[in-house]
Design a protein around this motif. Structure first.
Motif, PDB file in Angstrom:
ATOM      1  N   GLY A   1      -2.018  52.878 -68.155  1.00 45.14           N
ATOM      2  CA  GLY A   1      -2.838  51.764 -67.200  1.00 45.14           C
ATOM      3  C   GLY A   1      -3.799  50.924 -68.148  1.00 45.14           C
ATOM      4  O   GLY A   1      -3.690  50.000 -67.781  1.00 45.14           O
ATOM      5  N   VAL A   2      -4.553  51.771 -68.945  1.00 46.56           N
ATOM      6  CA  VAL A   2      -5.536  51.025 -69.610  1.00 46.56           C
ATOM      7  C   VAL A   2      -4.613  50.173 -70.704  1.00 46.56           C
ATOM      8  O   VAL A   2      -5.095  48.934 -71.007  1.00 46.56           O
ATOM      9  N   ALA A   3      -3.859  50.671 -71.404  1.00 46.47           N
ATOM     10  CA  ALA A   3      -2.914  50.119 -72.643  1.00 46.47           C
ATOM     11  C   ALA A   3      -2.573  48.761 -71.945  1.00 46.47           C
ATOM     12  O   ALA A   3      -2.171  47.628 -72.552  1.00 46.47           O
ATOM     13  N   SER A   4      -1.750  48.865 -70.706  1.00 39.05           N
ATOM     14  CA  SER A   4      -0.833  47.566 -70.338  1.00 39.05           C
ATOM     15  C   SER A   4      -1.858  46.480 -69.859  1.00 39.05           C
ATOM     16  O   SER A   4      -1.607  45.426 -69.745  1.00 39.05           O
ATOM     17  N   VAL A   5      -2.981  47.083 -69.277  1.00 36.48           N
ATOM     18  CA  VAL A   5      -4.161  45.953 -68.783  1.00 36.48           C
ATOM     19  C   VAL A   5      -4.651  45.273 -70.031  1.00 36.48           C
ATOM     20  O   VAL A   5      -4.972  44.070 -69.943  1.00 36.48           O
ATOM     21  N   ALA A   6      -4.526  45.973 -71.190  1.00 34.55           N
ATOM     22  CA  ALA A   6      -4.951  45.405 -72.284  1.00 34.55           C
ATOM     23  C   ALA A   6      -4.368  44.200 -72.767  1.00 34.55           C
ATOM     24  O   ALA A   6      -4.625  43.111 -73.428  1.00 34.55           O
ATOM     25  N   VAL A   7      -2.879  44.505 -72.719  1.00 35.71           N
ATOM     26  CA  VAL A   7      -1.938  43.731 -73.254  1.00 35.71           C
ATOM     27  C   VAL A   7      -1.832  42.251 -72.503  1.00 35.71           C
ATOM     28  O   VAL A   7      -1.799  41.408 -72.770  1.00 35.71           O
ATOM     29  N   THR A   8      -2.124  42.713 -71.022  1.00 38.47           N
ATOM     30  CA  THR A   8      -2.211  41.615 -70.074  1.00 38.47           C
ATOM     31  C   THR A   8      -3.460  40.639 -70.208  1.00 38.47           C
ATOM     32  O   THR A   8      -3.191  39.467 -70.396  1.00 38.47           O
ATOM     33  N   LEU A   9      -4.500  41.231 -70.785  1.00 41.90           N
ATOM     34  CA  LEU A   9      -5.640  40.561 -70.815  1.00 41.90           C
ATOM     35  C   LEU A   9      -5.506  39.625 -72.410  1.00 41.90           C
ATOM     36  O   LEU A   9      -5.895  38.397 -72.274  1.00 41.90           O
ATOM     37  N   ALA A  10      -4.762  40.435 -73.189  1.00 37.60           N
ATOM     38  CA  ALA A  10      -4.675  39.743 -74.317  1.00 37.60           C
ATOM     39  C   ALA A  10      -3.814  38.428 -74.370  1.00 37.60           C
ATOM     40  O   ALA A  10      -4.082  37.294 -74.905  1.00 37.60           O
ATOM     41  N   ILE A  11      -2.810  38.469 -73.677  1.00 42.71           N
ATOM     42  CA  ILE A  11      -1.829  37.574 -73.406  1.00 42.71           C
ATOM     43  C   ILE A  11      -2.108  36.509 -72.450  1.00 42.71           C
ATOM     44  O   ILE A  11      -2.248  35.322 -72.770  1.00 42.71           O
ATOM     45  N   GLY A  12      -2.761  36.796 -71.292  1.00 42.33           N
ATOM     46  CA  GLY A  12      -3.309  35.922 -70.153  1.00 42.33           C
ATOM     47  C   GLY A  12      -4.449  35.099 -70.579  1.00 42.33           C
ATOM     48  O   GLY A  12      -4.463  33.934 -70.467  1.00 42.33           O
ATOM     49  N   CYS A  13      -5.337  35.780 -71.220  1.00 41.38           N
ATOM     50  CA  CYS A  13      -6.600  34.983 -71.583  1.00 41.38           C
ATOM     51  C   CYS A  13      -6.347  33.962 -72.840  1.00 41.38           C
ATOM     52  O   CYS A  13      -6.919  33.094 -72.736  1.00 41.38           O
ATOM     53  N   ALA A  14      -5.523  34.375 -73.662  1.00 45.20           N
ATOM     54  CA  ALA A  14      -5.187  33.825 -74.852  1.00 45.20           C
ATOM     55  C   ALA A  14      -4.457  32.252 -74.366  1.00 45.20           C
ATOM     56  O   ALA A  14      -4.983  31.314 -74.751  1.00 45.20           O
ATOM     57  N   LEU A  15      -3.242  32.370 -73.472  1.00 42.18           N
ATOM     58  CA  LEU A  15      -2.672  31.393 -72.958  1.00 42.18           C
ATOM     59  C   LEU A  15      -3.467  30.406 -71.911  1.00 42.18           C
ATOM     60  O   LEU A  15      -3.336  29.161 -72.133  1.00 42.18           O
ATOM     61  N   GLY A  16      -4.293  31.181 -71.199  1.00 42.41           N
ATOM     62  CA  GLY A  16      -5.030  30.471 -70.287  1.00 42.41           C
ATOM     63  C   GLY A  16      -6.231  29.591 -70.901  1.00 42.41           C
ATOM     64  O   GLY A  16      -6.380  28.667 -70.429  1.00 42.41           O
ATOM     65  N   THR A  17      -6.761  30.295 -72.057  1.00 42.31           N
ATOM     66  CA  THR A  17      -7.753  29.263 -72.748  1.00 42.31           C
ATOM     67  C   THR A  17      -7.170  28.250 -73.382  1.00 42.31           C
ATOM     68  O   THR A  17      -7.786  27.145 -73.354  1.00 42.31           O
ATOM     69  N   VAL A  18      -6.115  28.384 -74.154  1.00 39.96           N
ATOM     70  CA  VAL A  18      -5.655  27.405 -74.553  1.00 39.96           C
ATOM     71  C   VAL A  18      -4.906  26.064 -73.906  1.00 39.96           C
ATOM     72  O   VAL A  18      -5.305  24.875 -74.073  1.00 39.96           O
ATOM     73  N   ALA A  19      -4.426  26.662 -72.716  1.00 39.92           N
ATOM     74  CA  ALA A  19      -4.260  25.786 -71.551  1.00 39.92           C
ATOM     75  C   ALA A  19      -5.249  24.847 -70.972  1.00 39.92           C
ATOM     76  O   ALA A  19      -5.381  23.710 -70.718  1.00 39.92           O
ATOM     77  N   GLY A  20      -6.485  25.746 -70.645  1.00 43.33           N
ATOM     78  CA  GLY A  20      -7.523  24.961 -70.110  1.00 43.33           C
ATOM     79  C   GLY A  20      -8.533  24.241 -71.014  1.00 43.33           C
ATOM     80  O   GLY A  20      -8.952  22.963 -70.779  1.00 43.33           O
ATOM     81  N   TYR A  21      -8.166  24.483 -72.501  1.00 39.13           N
ATOM     82  CA  TYR A  21      -9.041  23.630 -73.546  1.00 39.13           C
ATOM     83  C   TYR A  21      -8.468  22.395 -73.891  1.00 39.13           C
ATOM     84  O   TYR A  21      -9.012  21.351 -73.825  1.00 39.13           O
ATOM     85  N   TYR A  22      -7.075  22.628 -74.071  1.00 30.50           N
ATOM     86  CA  TYR A  22      -6.268  21.386 -74.654  1.00 30.50           C
ATOM     87  C   TYR A  22      -5.942  20.580 -73.661  1.00 30.50           C
ATOM     88  O   TYR A  22      -5.680  19.237 -73.734  1.00 30.50           O
ATOM     89  N   GLY A  23      -5.411  20.890 -72.135  1.00 29.95           N
ATOM     90  CA  GLY A  23      -4.973  20.434 -71.469  1.00 29.95           C
ATOM     91  C   GLY A  23      -3.474  19.595 -71.758  1.00 29.95           C
ATOM     92  O   GLY A  23      -2.913  19.860 -72.500  1.00 29.95           O
ATOM     93  N   GLY A  24      -3.355  18.307 -70.800  1.00 25.28           N
ATOM     94  CA  GLY A  24      -2.478  17.760 -71.251  1.00 25.28           C
ATOM     95  C   GLY A  24      -0.821  18.230 -71.240  1.00 25.28           C
ATOM     96  O   GLY A  24      -0.607  19.021 -70.312  1.00 25.28           O
ATOM     97  N   ARG A  25      -0.014  18.042 -72.319  1.00 30.13           N
ATOM     98  CA  ARG A  25       1.379  18.541 -72.365  1.00 30.13           C
ATOM     99  C   ARG A  25       1.010  20.122 -72.476  1.00 30.13           C
ATOM    100  O   ARG A  25       1.919  20.837 -71.995  1.00 30.13           O
ATOM    101  N   THR A  26       0.186  20.551 -73.406  1.00 28.19           N
ATOM    102  CA  THR A  26       0.080  22.084 -73.621  1.00 28.19           C
ATOM    103  C   THR A  26      -0.123  22.728 -72.274  1.00 28.19           C
ATOM    104  O   THR A  26       0.517  23.694 -72.040  1.00 28.19           O
ATOM    105  N   ASP A  27      -1.161  22.202 -71.461  1.00 23.66           N
ATOM    106  CA  ASP A  27      -1.216  22.995 -70.272  1.00 23.66           C
ATOM    107  C   ASP A  27      -0.030  22.711 -69.381  1.00 23.66           C
ATOM    108  O   ASP A  27       0.041  23.915 -68.745  1.00 23.66           O
ATOM    109  N   THR A  28       0.406  21.838 -69.176  1.00 22.11           N
ATOM    110  CA  THR A  28       1.623  21.683 -68.499  1.00 22.11           C
ATOM    111  C   THR A  28       2.922  22.618 -68.975  1.00 22.11           C
ATOM    112  O   THR A  28       3.265  23.429 -67.992  1.00 22.11           O
ATOM    113  N   VAL A  29       3.032  22.805 -70.048  1.00 26.07           N
ATOM    114  CA  VAL A  29       4.121  23.846 -70.643  1.00 26.07           C
ATOM    115  C   VAL A  29       3.672  25.177 -70.345  1.00 26.07           C
ATOM    116  O   VAL A  29       4.325  25.987 -69.543  1.00 26.07           O
ATOM    117  N   ILE A  30       2.199  25.627 -70.606  1.00 31.48           N
ATOM    118  CA  ILE A  30       2.076  26.744 -70.237  1.00 31.48           C
ATOM    119  C   ILE A  30       2.073  27.195 -68.653  1.00 31.48           C
ATOM    120  O   ILE A  30       2.319  28.212 -68.369  1.00 31.48           O
TER     121      ILE A  30
END
Length: 307
Positions: free
Chosen positions: A110-139
């Motif tokens: 349970g803990v390890a799978s949530v850690a994987v979820t956080l790492a992937i979700g937060c990384a992609l969400g941060t990139v999409a929100g910060y850069y916007g535009g086409r990057t945001d659309t693709v993600i």
């Protein structure tokens, strides 16, 4: 949420102080509630029992003892034995030790799978929100595609055609739930990237990577970590479902799911085989939910007071 400062360095300093104070304030407010105290106490009791009792007892959770098969718990009698306080299963394995070892694996996954979820979700969400535009659309289109597939269906599909090892289960569960965090992180970062402290850092020559890692992540990650406590309980449930279906950790390693699956054939004359791991799972989920709900209410009350 805004940090006003005349220089990038001062803005960063103010932001770090804010990032440190929010988690502490949330924890302080949550720790004063009855639900939080009950949840922490219950979880500590279960955790200490899972860590120490199997070792102290010296009982192998996979060892068969046909002479002791189907012994009832001590509170049922007759024919009970203090050597097996919660009884034994159909081949004489101790139910208390097996349930506690199952708790170890379930919580680890349970803990390890949530850690994987956080790492992937937060990384992609941060990139999409910060850069916007086409990057945001693709993600976001990838996120939408992932959200269209139910988590349990995806996990069954992947694990059904591969060997369900512990790392594979962790990875599959982690990859199944990241879009939720990606959307949350994206929406918050899109707001924060227009803040004065981000603009000050950009004017001061800070790179995008430095702004994300040194300014945005320390401020935005703690609230999401509090929310993710509740997801640990969800992942433990999904791990148990997979184990029950035969797609979780494989026997003879005991987990909640495969113990319950083994015991379903004996519900009429040895109900404790399936019930005992279910009781431990229920108590663990209750403790985690009490803690997570208390943290979530404390965080919401603090943000509501600042709004």
């Amino acid at each position: 949420m805004s940090v006003v400062s005349s220089t990038p360095l001062a803005a960063a300093a103010e932001l770090k102080l804010l990032a440190r104070s929010i988690p502490r304030r949330v924890f302080d407010r949550a720790s004063g509630t009855l639900g939080f105290r009950i949840g922490v106490s219950l979880f500590l009791i279960l955790a200490l029992a899972a860590i120490f009792y199997p070792e102290i007892s010296g009982i192998d959770p996979t060892k068969m003892d046909i002479r002791a098969r189907l012994l009832p718990p001590v509170f049922l009698g007759p024919n009970w034995s203090w050597a097996h306080p919660l009884g034994t299963d159909q081949i004489g394995r101790d139910m208390l030790v097996r349930s506690l070892v199952g708790l170890r694996y379930s919580f680890l996954i349970g803990v390890a799978s949530v850690a994987v979820t956080l790492a992937i979700g937060c990384a992609l969400g941060t990139v999409a929100g910060y850069y916007g535009g086409r990057t945001d659309t693709v993600i976001m289109r990838i996120t939408d595609a992932q959200l269209s597939i139910p988590m349990i269906i995806l996990a069954i599909s992947v694990l059904g055609v591969s060997r369900p090892t512990i790392p594979a289960i962790i990875l599959v569960l982690g990859l199944s739930n990241w879009p939720v965090y990606a959307r949350i992180m994206r929406s918050v970062v899109m707001t924060e990237r227009r803040s004065e402290y981000v603009r000050a850092a950009q004017v001061g020559g800070s790179t995008d990577l430095r702004i994300i890692l040194m300014l945005l992540v320390p401020l935005l990650l703690p609230p999401i970590l509090f929310t993710s406590v509740l997801d640990v309980a969800r992942m433990m449930i999904f791990e148990s479902i997979l184990g029950f279906l035969g797609l979780g950790v494989q026997p003879p390693t005991p987990t909640f799911g495969n113990i319950i699956a083994d015991g379903r054939k004996y519900l009429l004359n040895a109900w404790w085989i399936a019930t005992m791991p279910g009781v431990f799972l229920g108590l663990t989920l209750t403790s985690i939910n009490l803690v997570g709900a208390s943290l979530e209410r404390a965080r919401n009350s603090i943000h509501g007071g600042e709004a």
